[in-house]
Design a protein around this motif. Sequence first.
Motif, PDB file in Angstrom:
ATOM      1  N   PHE A 182      74.787  50.874  55.826  1.00 25.85           N
ATOM      2  CA  PHE A 182      75.078  52.212  56.341  1.00 25.85           C
ATOM      3  C   PHE A 182      73.799  53.044  56.474  1.00 25.85           C
ATOM      4  N   MET A 183      72.897  52.916  55.504  1.00 25.37           N
ATOM      5  CA  MET A 183      71.636  53.647  55.595  1.00 25.37           C
ATOM      6  C   MET A 183      70.837  53.212  56.829  1.00 25.37           C
ATOM      7  N   LEU A 184      70.844  51.925  57.099  1.00 30.44           N
ATOM      8  CA  LEU A 184      70.146  51.414  58.290  1.00 30.44           C
ATOM      9  C   LEU A 184      70.832  51.892  59.565  1.00 30.44           C
ATOM     10  N   GLN A 185      72.158  51.911  59.543  1.00 33.03           N
ATOM     11  CA  GLN A 185      72.925  52.349  60.711  1.00 33.03           C
ATOM     12  C   GLN A 185      72.649  53.819  61.033  1.00 33.03           C
ATOM     13  N   MET A 186      72.579  54.662  59.997  1.00 38.30           N
ATOM     14  CA  MET A 186      72.324  56.085  60.224  1.00 38.30           C
ATOM     15  C   MET A 186      70.927  56.302  60.809  1.00 38.30           C
ATOM     16  N   ASN A 207      67.663  57.690  65.467  1.00 39.19           N
ATOM     17  CA  ASN A 207      66.572  57.210  66.322  1.00 39.19           C
ATOM     18  C   ASN A 207      66.958  57.212  67.804  1.00 39.19           C
ATOM     19  N   SER A 208      68.257  56.996  68.079  1.00 35.29           N
ATOM     20  CA  SER A 208      68.706  56.925  69.472  1.00 35.29           C
ATOM     21  C   SER A 208      68.548  58.255  70.209  1.00 35.29           C
ATOM     22  N   LYS A 209      68.325  59.322  69.453  1.00 35.14           N
ATOM     23  CA  LYS A 209      68.162  60.651  70.055  1.00 35.14           C
ATOM     24  C   LYS A 209      66.713  60.924  70.463  1.00 35.14           C
ATOM     25  N   GLU A 265      61.690  56.695  68.273  1.00 32.90           N
ATOM     26  CA  GLU A 265      62.375  56.146  67.099  1.00 32.90           C
ATOM     27  C   GLU A 265      61.605  56.501  65.821  1.00 32.90           C
ATOM     28  N   PRO A 266      61.705  57.734  65.374  1.00 30.86           N
ATOM     29  CA  PRO A 266      60.848  58.219  64.285  1.00 30.86           C
ATOM     30  C   PRO A 266      61.147  57.666  62.897  1.00 30.86           C
ATOM     31  N   ILE A 267      62.336  57.099  62.687  1.00 28.42           N
ATOM     32  CA  ILE A 267      62.733  56.707  61.329  1.00 28.42           C
ATOM     33  C   ILE A 267      62.597  55.204  61.125  1.00 28.42           C
ATOM     34  N   THR A 268      61.944  54.817  60.041  1.00 31.45           N
ATOM     35  CA  THR A 268      61.941  53.434  59.576  1.00 31.45           C
ATOM     36  C   THR A 268      62.384  53.418  58.118  1.00 31.45           C
TER      37      THR A 268
END
Length: 414
Positions: free
Chosen positions: A298-302, A307-309, A313-316
């Motif tokens: 779930f953390m990866l999905q969020m 990132n899709s916005k 893709e700022p989050i890793t």
Amino acid sequence: MISKKHITDRFISYVTIDTESDPASQTTPSTKKQWDLANKLVEELKAIGLSDVTIDENAYIMATLPSNIDQEVPTIGFISHFDTSPDFTGANVKPQIVENYDGKDIILSEAENIVLSPDYFEDLQQYKGQTLITTDGTTLLGADDKAGITEIVTAMEYLIQHPEIKHGKIRIGFTPDEEIGRGAHKFDVPKFGADWAYTMDGSQIGELEYENFNAAGAVVTVKGKIVHPGYAKGKMINSMYIAQDYIDALPKKETPEHTSGREGFYHLHTIKGDVEETKLYYIIRDHDKEKFEERKAFMLQMAQTINSKYNNEPITIDINDQYYNMREKVEPVMHIVDIAEEAMKSLNITPLIKPIRGGTDGSQLSFKGLPCPNIFAGGHNFHGRYEYVPVESMIKAVEVIVRIAELTASKKVK
């Protein structure tokens, strides 16, 4: 009979030595000051008469109490850790002794108006009339887990002094860096040579635990873009705002302050950030393995959703498992829990069998081939200024260790 003064003096001699561990360090032990207590313990174990006393290059201590019976019985072990949590300072610990506790507020620091109150910490009421050791309000106490070390050393000393109590071979082990999740990483299970063991690292009297969280740590890194604020329109990307979106995306009620029992959680414990980069440090916990895996997913999905916005893709996210629920390793040998339960009942202690909302060295050791339930050490309110331990609980823990040794020698178990 265990002397209250003797066990109190031993405990205070340990907690007044600073052994705070450091998660940022890559050495073992993570802090040089842990050697101060480690070396003291080695000398003390030799002085009370234990054999095969060793300390390795990583400060892991082991020692043996030889069997005093002719028949072959299982070798059991008792394990505690000597580091203290970096959550709160363990330097210059000044223990206070409260004799014949009256059930009222305990002033830890009059100057700073720090009060240990039963109105907030209800467990205090069950220790009315007993002797409590508290902090002075400015440090933690270190009962986690120097109470456990005190109890193990005192129990071994008692067995040496009372050879009429029959027991098999007993191994003891003391570890560094448990508080930062590394206590069992370099523990040499074959060298220890026990069939099973017990960590003396629980809280209130009666606790007996063989379930713990599955655990992981996650670092969420958010990248931004710094531009002069006067000319930032359409150009600046503030990583802290994106990080806030991520925080808000996780369930608000699935945090430590809203969960209990076997309920898992996400815990954001540290934030470091500026416009250019923000890091969120989480721990992920759940007793159920399937739900544990779902939490990580779930953390990866969020992250993907947010990132899709954005184009960049700022989050890793970097997620690493830390330890697993030892229940699956202990249940096939449940007689080791049964012995501890019988020992407590024979001493008029009501066993409190419940899942640990955390982890111990025992969880990792169980997966390394040493099944290792957890037994109470007696302390309360670990990792902070309100920590305390009843002396009577430490004495009872010593009696439980002695009784487990005696019961193991008298039963035909493997």
